[in-house]
Scaffold this motif. Structure first.
Motif, PDB file in Angstrom:
ATOM      1  N   ILE A 302      23.032  55.906  12.673  1.00  0.00           N
ATOM      2  CA  ILE A 302      22.124  55.147  11.821  1.00  0.00           C
ATOM      3  C   ILE A 302      20.780  55.036  12.528  1.00  0.00           C
ATOM      4  N   LYS A 303      19.713  55.285  11.783  1.00  0.00           N
ATOM      5  CA  LYS A 303      18.362  55.146  12.320  1.00  0.00           C
ATOM      6  C   LYS A 303      17.528  54.346  11.330  1.00  0.00           C
ATOM      7  N   LEU A 318       5.410  48.907  15.099  1.00  0.00           N
ATOM      8  CA  LEU A 318       6.453  49.849  14.706  1.00  0.00           C
ATOM      9  C   LEU A 318       7.705  49.547  15.519  1.00  0.00           C
ATOM     10  N   SER A 319       8.827  49.414  14.819  1.00  0.00           N
ATOM     11  CA  SER A 319      10.116  49.181  15.483  1.00  0.00           C
ATOM     12  C   SER A 319      11.106  50.229  15.012  1.00  0.00           C
ATOM     13  N   LYS A 320      11.811  50.823  15.971  1.00  0.00           N
ATOM     14  CA  LYS A 320      12.824  51.832  15.649  1.00  0.00           C
ATOM     15  C   LYS A 320      14.136  51.455  16.327  1.00  0.00           C
ATOM     16  N   SER A 321      15.222  51.570  15.578  1.00  0.00           N
ATOM     17  CA  SER A 321      16.543  51.359  16.165  1.00  0.00           C
ATOM     18  C   SER A 321      17.434  52.529  15.802  1.00  0.00           C
ATOM     19  N   GLU A 322      18.258  52.929  16.758  1.00  0.00           N
ATOM     20  CA  GLU A 322      19.234  53.995  16.539  1.00  0.00           C
ATOM     21  C   GLU A 322      20.608  53.488  16.963  1.00  0.00           C
ATOM     22  N   GLU A 323      21.625  53.812  16.168  1.00  0.00           N
ATOM     23  CA  GLU A 323      22.990  53.387  16.469  1.00  0.00           C
ATOM     24  C   GLU A 323      23.932  54.584  16.367  1.00  0.00           C
ATOM     25  N   ILE A 324      24.795  54.705  17.339  1.00  0.00           N
ATOM     26  CA  ILE A 324      25.891  55.685  17.281  1.00  0.00           C
ATOM     27  C   ILE A 324      27.191  54.913  17.419  1.00  0.00           C
ATOM     28  N   LYS A 325      28.112  55.167  16.514  1.00  0.00           N
ATOM     29  CA  LYS A 325      29.371  54.427  16.530  1.00  0.00           C
ATOM     30  C   LYS A 325      30.542  55.399  16.435  1.00  0.00           C
ATOM     31  N   ASN A 326      31.500  55.234  17.345  1.00  0.00           N
ATOM     32  CA  ASN A 326      32.761  55.981  17.297  1.00  0.00           C
ATOM     33  C   ASN A 326      33.885  54.992  17.012  1.00  0.00           C
ATOM     34  N   GLN A 327      34.769  55.345  16.116  1.00  0.00           N
ATOM     35  CA  GLN A 327      35.869  54.437  15.800  1.00  0.00           C
ATOM     36  C   GLN A 327      37.152  55.211  15.525  1.00  0.00           C
ATOM     37  N   ILE A 328      38.251  54.652  16.020  1.00  0.00           N
ATOM     38  CA  ILE A 328      39.583  55.187  15.738  1.00  0.00           C
ATOM     39  C   ILE A 328      40.438  54.039  15.215  1.00  0.00           C
TER      40      ILE A 328
END
Length: 649
Positions: A302-303, A318-328
């Motif tokens: 997600i960005k 300007l604000s930027k956020s990045e999310e990486i999610k791993n789920q099992i």
């Protein structure tokens, strides 16, 4: 430059999506006998009821989703759930509140992914089109722990899913109305029993120049500099490898622009502030089914970009956020009556903001074990244990949940339910790192929730059904985080763990469905009594607000919906009553209560595989002059006309 690059990419992806749409249509029409695939049978035991055992939940029905397909999620939730939506105006920021809690204490998930902003800790429901959602599931209080932590008030789950029987369906919606508002939506779904594709596009804009009555000046004025527009695309692909395995991917692109008018006490001769929101949400998912359970794993990215400009303050950020999610996630069926659900996920955040001193990298580890089943024929149970760790140095501690349900009568079922749980919410990134004012010494908010209720369902025959729910809840929320002026300056604010809050109340839901002659009648009602008061204040200088209702939380909230329909016509009546809301913490000033009535008339025409719907809506028919937030006016009476065209094969 970053935004221009993003928009170029966005436009290229739009072209790509239109290409996919064309391919979908061509693929569907070119199918031969290969669209029938023989699959081996697999028996999977899984709880079908969407409500967690011992907890309250409700799903917004498909009819309501279809009626609101051209609206935003804020309008849908406002009309078809007991939640209170706090809005800064038509088309402006809208956030949801459960049971007197804050917007930060409401968790929003998209296909299992938490999409609350890591910076703000909440979701703007005015930016999410109903078109992009196939199901909306609302979990209240402790029920949210079965999906995520931090939902002290509850959680809202936005779900997309395929229809494996679909060959080709095309939906086109055009809506226009007051304030030069227009909304265009197209959805194309195509596929077979092995492959399904869904493409959805929308564009919305409004001058938003409505008239309102200014009590301070005792005159009618026009709301200026409140226009907005937005566009987006959602692409979904589902591929069934065999009877045991499904791989899917989803890509959600969206950009929004809106001007930000000041409150009506500030006179403006020109536009001073605006905001741009750009987002990418994506997920790849693999589902594996077996006779003993289900394995679900996914990877998401997600960005979010937010650009804010205010010429009066000479401010551009300007604000930027990045999310990486791993789920099992793995659901294992111990027996036909008991199954265990295990879940492990890791989220990594990277935030670049002009309001932070440095680039922030942070991670959250979350793990849970849930045991569901039946002790005896009429008694079901749920035992859950969740753990969360922020950046490997701050722990939530163990968060337990105990839920019980007892079926008193099988015929015309009467069910009693109960739950007790502990929940935590970690501070947001803004609360920790905003400059100036961020407070790295904040600790998580902690709640202890108790809830009990009764569910009743009565069916006389296929022509009559009645169901109702009554819930009583009680929660203590400690270390509640609020922003307050810093001692050195009234211009800069700092978040602190300031108080302990007591939230308690009653929720009632009623749904009557009847068929009389050629007419179908559905009457739904929601009632909330929410008493949320400050129990203790850690800064004794604020002792005047002890035992006072929290600001912008109505004690009483009532909603009623009446639908009357026959084969081709539908008439809907929506009424909402919102009690007064205090605007000062000592309850010395408040916004008056208001009641809103909407009427919607629909006519349907069918010809072979083509259907045409014409809707005409009158909103706020009595032209009530009201404000959800003080000095941010809402429109009086306004209209919309909607044309819906659907082709299905």
């Amino acid at each position: 430059i970053l935004i221009n690059n993003y928009l170029n990419i966005f436009n290229k992806i739009q072209v790509f999506i239109f290409f996919i749409v064309a391919m979908n249509i061509n693929y569907s029409f070119s199918q031969t006998m290969k669209d029938t695939i023989k699959l081996n049978e697999i028996k999977v035991f899984e709880r079908i009821d969407f409500a967690p055992i011992g907890s309250k939940a409700n799903k917004i029905d498909s009819v309501s989703l279809a009626q609101n397909v051209g609206n935003t999620l804020s309008e849908l939730i406002m009309d078809h759930s007991p939640l209170f939506i706090k809005s800064y105006g038509y088309g402006a920021l809208a956030s949801a509140s459960f049971r007197g809690t804050s917007a930060n204490q409401t968790q929003v998930l998209w296909n299992g992914i938490n999409i609350n902003s890591p910076m703000l800790g909440q979701t703007d429901f005015s930016l999410i089109p109903v078109l992009f959602v196939d199901e909306v599931l609302i979990n209240y209080g402790a029920g949210s722990l079965q999906e995520t932590s931090g939902g002290i008030g509850g959680s809202i789950n936005l779900i997309n899913k395929p229809n494996w029987k679909n060959k080709l369906s095309v939906n086109f919606i055009n809506s226009f109305g007051s304030f030069h508002s227009t909304n265009n939506v197209i959805s194309v779904k195509a596929g077979s029993a092995k492959l399904q594709s869904s493409t959805k596009l929308f564009y919305v804009s409004s001058a938003n120049n409505f008239n309102y009555f200014d009590r301070n000046k005792d005159t009618v004025l026009e709301r200026k500099y409140a226009d907005y527009n937005g566009k987006g695309a959602l692409q979904e692909i589902y591929f069934r490898l065999n009877s045991n395995n499904i791989i899917s991917g989803k890509l959600w692109l969206q950009k929004n622009y809106r001007n930000l008018p000041s409150n009506i006490t500030v006179e403006e001769d020109s536009l001073t502030a605006f905001q741009k929101d750009n987002t990418i949400k994506s997920v790849i998912e693999w589902d594996n089914f077996s006779e003993k359970g289900k394995l679900k794993t996914y990877l998401s990215y997600i960005k979010d970009e937010l650009f804010y400009s205010n010429k009066d303050l000479n401010l551009n950020t300007l604000s930027k956020s990045e999310e990486i999610k791993n789920q099992i996630k793995y659901i294992y069926n111990l027996t036909q009556k008991h199954h265990i659900n295990t879940n492990v996920n890791y989220q990594h955040y990277r935030i670049i903001s002009d309001n932070y001193k440095t680039i922030i990298n942070a991670g959250i580890v979350n793990a849970s074990v849930i045991l569901n089943g039946k002790l005896i024929t009429n008694l079901s149970y749920s035992l859950a244990l969740r753990y969360e760790n922020f950046d490997f140095n701050q722990s939530s501690g163990l968060m337990p949940l105990i839920g019980l349900e007892y079926l008193v009568f099988k015929k015309n079922p009467v069910t009693l339910y109960f739950n007790f749980a502990k929940n935590n919410r970690f501070p947001t990134m803004n609360e920790l790192y905003w400059f100036p004012g961020g407070n790295k010494n904040l600790i998580p908010e902690t709640s202890r929730n108790f809830e009990t209720g009764i569910k009743y369902n009565k069916s006389i025959n296929v022509n009559f059904n009645y169901k109702c729910h009554l819930t009583v809840y009680d929660a203590y929320i400690d270390n509640w985080i609020i922003w307050q002026p810093m001692e050195s300056s009234n211009l800069n604010w700092m978040p602190v763990n300031s108080k302990k809050v007591h939230s308690r109340g009653i929720e009632a839901y009623s749904n009557l469905t009847a068929s009389l002659s050629n007419y179908n009648i559905n009457l739904k009602g929601f009632y909330n009594y929410a008493l949320t008061t400050n129990m203790d204040i850690y800064n004794k200088d604020d002792s005047t607000i002890i035992n006072k209702q929290l600001i912008y939380i109505p004690v009483n909230n009532l909603k009623a919906i009446l639908n009357i329909s026959n084969a081709n016509n539908t008439f809907s009546f929506h009424y909402t009553f919102t009690d007064k809301r205090y605007v000062l913490a000592d309850n010395s000033s408040y916004m008056p209560s208001y009641g809103l009535l909407d009427i919607i008339a629909s006519r349907q025409f069918k010809y072979n595989k083509l259907s045409l719907n014409i809707d005409f809506a009158i909103k706020n028919i009595t032209s009530v002059n009201y404000q959800s937030i003080e000095n941010y006016p809402m429109p009086g009476r306004y209209y919309s006309f909607t044309l819906k065209i659907k082709y299905f094969d």
